[in-house]
Design an enzyme around this catalytic site. Sequence first.
Site, PDB file in Angstrom:
ATOM      1  N   ASN A 149      -3.647   6.439  -0.821  1.00 41.69           N
ATOM      2  CA  ASN A 149      -3.282   6.602   0.590  1.00 41.69           C
ATOM      3  C   ASN A 149      -2.474   7.941   0.789  1.00 41.69           C
ATOM      4  OD1 ASN A 149      -4.228   4.135   1.743  1.00 41.69           O
ATOM      5  ND2 ASN A 149      -2.468   2.732   1.290  1.00 41.69           N
ATOM      6  N   SER A 169       0.689  -1.279  -0.018  1.00 47.16           N
ATOM      7  CA  SER A 169       0.139  -0.040   0.157  1.00 47.16           C
ATOM      8  C   SER A 169       0.884   1.121   0.013  1.00 47.16           C
ATOM      9  CB  SER A 169      -0.986  -0.003   1.223  1.00 47.16           C
ATOM     10  OG  SER A 169      -0.122  -0.196   2.392  1.00 47.16           O
ATOM     11  N   GLU A 181      -4.935   0.084  -7.894  1.00 50.10           N
ATOM     12  CA  GLU A 181      -3.692   0.938  -8.244  1.00 50.10           C
ATOM     13  C   GLU A 181      -2.683   0.000  -9.071  1.00 50.10           C
ATOM     14  OE1 GLU A 181      -3.699   4.724  -5.402  1.00 50.10           O
ATOM     15  OE2 GLU A 181      -3.120   2.919  -4.340  1.00 50.10           O
TER      16      GLU A 181
END
Length: 289
Positions: free
Chosen positions: A193, A122, A155
């Site tokens: 994020n 992430s 993503e």
Amino acid sequence: MKLEDIKVVGICGSGTMGSGIAQVCAQSGYKVILYDISDEALSRGLNIIKKSLSRIVSKGKMTQEEADAIAGGIKTTKDLNSLKDSDIVIEAVFEDMSVKKELFSKLDEITRKEIILATNTSSLSITEISKSTSRPDKVVGMHFFNPVPVLPLVEIVKGLLTSDETVDLAYDFAKRIGKSPIKTKDQPGFIVNRILVPYMNEAAWAYMEGVGSVEEIDEAMKLGANMPIGPLALIDLVGVDVTLAVLEVLYREFGDPKFRPAPILRQLVRAGRLGRKTGWGFYRYEDRT
């Protein structure tokens, strides 16, 4: 390697993210090999998948026979060598660079040199992970979102050494499993994020400073900003430990104090209160899934 050549998907890690990725791949007709280091972890991952499929059945969107067939298409293993015949491998293990680099080095030795090795990280550097292999051009980020069977975004992250062909194949594969991918470059936190986690962190700071209770802060953002879930409940869903890990990467990589983690996050992690997956974070939970 072409999209039609992908028949077998290897997944490393049977936690919340890995099990979700395994489910969506199996639902899309792929044979899935799910790897983890213990029987307990694999059993827990399969239970997560079966509960998720049961919810779909209860809504009338799938028959029980279809759900059983999907679950039956997922093979579990504790032997990493079982992934040798995979046509793509997606890693979803703990968010630790040294762990990921060690795993990718092993996968590089085990798997065919023409296949893609993808990471669900992430926030960690795709470029750094890729350098642990002899095929950095075939290492790419495929960052799914929790809950994987529900949220459409993936993503697709291009490292400095990732080839355009690898990015395009990962993008097309994400579409084939029913996702809505977007392409981004290898920067800390990528797109989501980098924007979302500081918002969650600010809510933790506000709670620490007594601006409002957990419930009041979450209700304020739901009712005042039309958020579907409050920021502290979102931290619990993502995982307090995962949220903290992402913040630490953002803080270290950018060197900007705006990313400094709220101390309450580290305290909760030390206490083992990691959110939904442990039954207690900012909130208590009866059902950990």
